[in-house]
Design a protein around this motif. Structure first.
Motif, PDB file in Angstrom:
ATOM      1  N   GLN A  66       0.837  -1.201   0.000  1.00 54.21           N
ATOM      2  CA  GLN A  66       0.000   0.000   0.000  1.00 54.21           C
ATOM      3  C   GLN A  66       0.874   1.254   0.000  1.00 54.21           C
ATOM      4  O   GLN A  66       0.585   2.227  -0.694  1.00 54.21           O
ATOM      5  CB  GLN A  66      -0.913   0.021   1.223  1.00 54.21           C
ATOM      6  N   ASP A  69       2.406   1.709  -3.433  1.00 56.97           N
ATOM      7  CA  ASP A  69       1.382   2.190  -4.362  1.00 56.97           C
ATOM      8  C   ASP A  69       1.126   3.682  -4.166  1.00 56.97           C
ATOM      9  O   ASP A  69       1.006   4.437  -5.132  1.00 56.97           O
ATOM     10  CB  ASP A  69       0.080   1.407  -4.190  1.00 56.97           C
ATOM     11  N   GLU A  70       1.039   4.091  -2.916  1.00 55.50           N
ATOM     12  CA  GLU A  70       0.788   5.500  -2.632  1.00 55.50           C
ATOM     13  C   GLU A  70       1.964   6.361  -3.078  1.00 55.50           C
ATOM     14  O   GLU A  70       1.771   7.440  -3.644  1.00 55.50           O
ATOM     15  CB  GLU A  70       0.514   5.705  -1.138  1.00 55.50           C
ATOM     16  N   ALA A  72       4.082   5.682  -5.520  1.00 55.77           N
ATOM     17  CA  ALA A  72       4.051   5.715  -6.981  1.00 55.77           C
ATOM     18  C   ALA A  72       2.990   6.698  -7.471  1.00 55.77           C
ATOM     19  O   ALA A  72       3.231   7.466  -8.417  1.00 55.77           O
ATOM     20  CB  ALA A  72       3.788   4.323  -7.534  1.00 55.77           C
ATOM     21  N   LYS A  73       1.832   6.691  -6.838  1.00 55.74           N
ATOM     22  CA  LYS A  73       0.742   7.593  -7.211  1.00 55.74           C
ATOM     23  C   LYS A  73       1.168   9.044  -6.993  1.00 55.74           C
ATOM     24  O   LYS A  73       0.934   9.907  -7.851  1.00 55.74           O
ATOM     25  CB  LYS A  73      -0.492   7.253  -6.372  1.00 55.74           C
ATOM     26  N   LEU A  74       1.808   9.324  -5.859  1.00 60.72           N
ATOM     27  CA  LEU A  74       2.249  10.686  -5.564  1.00 60.72           C
ATOM     28  C   LEU A  74       3.356  11.137  -6.517  1.00 60.72           C
ATOM     29  O   LEU A  74       3.382  12.298  -6.941  1.00 60.72           O
ATOM     30  CB  LEU A  74       2.715  10.786  -4.112  1.00 60.72           C
ATOM     31  N   LYS A  75       4.251  10.223  -6.884  1.00 63.50           N
ATOM     32  CA  LYS A  75       5.312  10.563  -7.835  1.00 63.50           C
ATOM     33  C   LYS A  75       4.723  10.887  -9.203  1.00 63.50           C
ATOM     34  O   LYS A  75       5.166  11.828  -9.876  1.00 63.50           O
ATOM     35  CB  LYS A  75       6.322   9.421  -7.954  1.00 63.50           C
ATOM     36  N   ALA A  76       3.731  10.118  -9.640  1.00 60.73           N
ATOM     37  CA  ALA A  76       3.084  10.372 -10.928  1.00 60.73           C
ATOM     38  C   ALA A  76       2.387  11.728 -10.915  1.00 60.73           C
ATOM     39  O   ALA A  76       2.472  12.493 -11.885  1.00 60.73           O
ATOM     40  CB  ALA A  76       2.098   9.253 -11.246  1.00 60.73           C
ATOM     41  N   GLU A  77       1.712  12.030  -9.813  1.00 55.94           N
ATOM     42  CA  GLU A  77       1.032  13.323  -9.698  1.00 55.94           C
ATOM     43  C   GLU A  77       2.039  14.468  -9.712  1.00 55.94           C
ATOM     44  O   GLU A  77       1.823  15.498 -10.359  1.00 55.94           O
ATOM     45  CB  GLU A  77       0.203  13.359  -8.411  1.00 55.94           C
ATOM     46  N   ARG A  80       3.302  15.002 -13.250  1.00 59.99           N
ATOM     47  CA  ARG A  80       2.272  15.686 -14.041  1.00 59.99           C
ATOM     48  C   ARG A  80       2.256  17.175 -13.737  1.00 59.99           C
ATOM     49  O   ARG A  80       2.215  18.018 -14.639  1.00 59.99           O
ATOM     50  CB  ARG A  80       0.901  15.070 -13.743  1.00 59.99           C
TER      51      ARG A  80
END
Length: 106
Positions: A66, A69-70, A72-77, A80
Motif C-alpha cells: 500500500q 502504491d501510494e 508511486a501515485k504521488l510521484k506520478a502526480e 504531471r
C-alpha cells in the motif's frame, strides 16, 4: 538488543507484547524469563507497535505494498504537475518574446 531478539519476527514480537498486556510486574518478570526477553525489549516493542498504530491515522498499519502504491501515485502526480508548470513557464516566456517583437497587444 540481544542476538536472540534480533532473530524474532515482527509477528512474534507483537504476539509477545499482546500476551504481556495487563500483567502485573511480577507476572511480567516471570513472562519475560520464560520467553527469553528482557523487560526493556518488551517495552520497546510495545512502544514501537503503539507508535506505528498512532501514526497510521485510523489505527490501521499500512502494508508495504500500500505504501509503495501510494508513493508511486504521488510521484506520478508530482511529475504531471511539474510538466504543467514547465508548460506554463514556456508559454509565459513565449508570450513575452512575441510581445517584445510585435509590440504590445491593443
Amino acid at each position: 538488543m540481544s542476538k536472540k531478539s534480533a532473530k524474532r519476527s515482527a509477528l512474534t514480537k507483537f504476539s509477545l507484547v499482546a500476551k504481556s498486556e495487563g500483567m502485573t510486574p511480577e507476572e511480567l518478570e516471570k513472562f519475560c524469563a520464560e520467553n527469553g526477553v528482557s523487560f526493556a525489549e518488551l517495552q520497546s516493542w510495545r512502544d514501537l507497535s503503539l507508535s506505528a498504530m498512532e501514526n497510521s491515522g485510523d489505527g490501521n498499519v499500512m502494508s508495504v505494498k500500500q505504501h509503495e502504491d501510494e508513493v508511486a501515485k504521488l510521484k506520478a502526480e508530482l511529475a504531471r504537475k511539474e510538466k504543467a508548470l514547465a508548460e506554463a513557464a514556456a508559454l509565459l516566456i513565449l508570450q513575452k518574446k512575441t510581445s517584445a517583437i510585435l509590440g504590445p497587444e491593443k
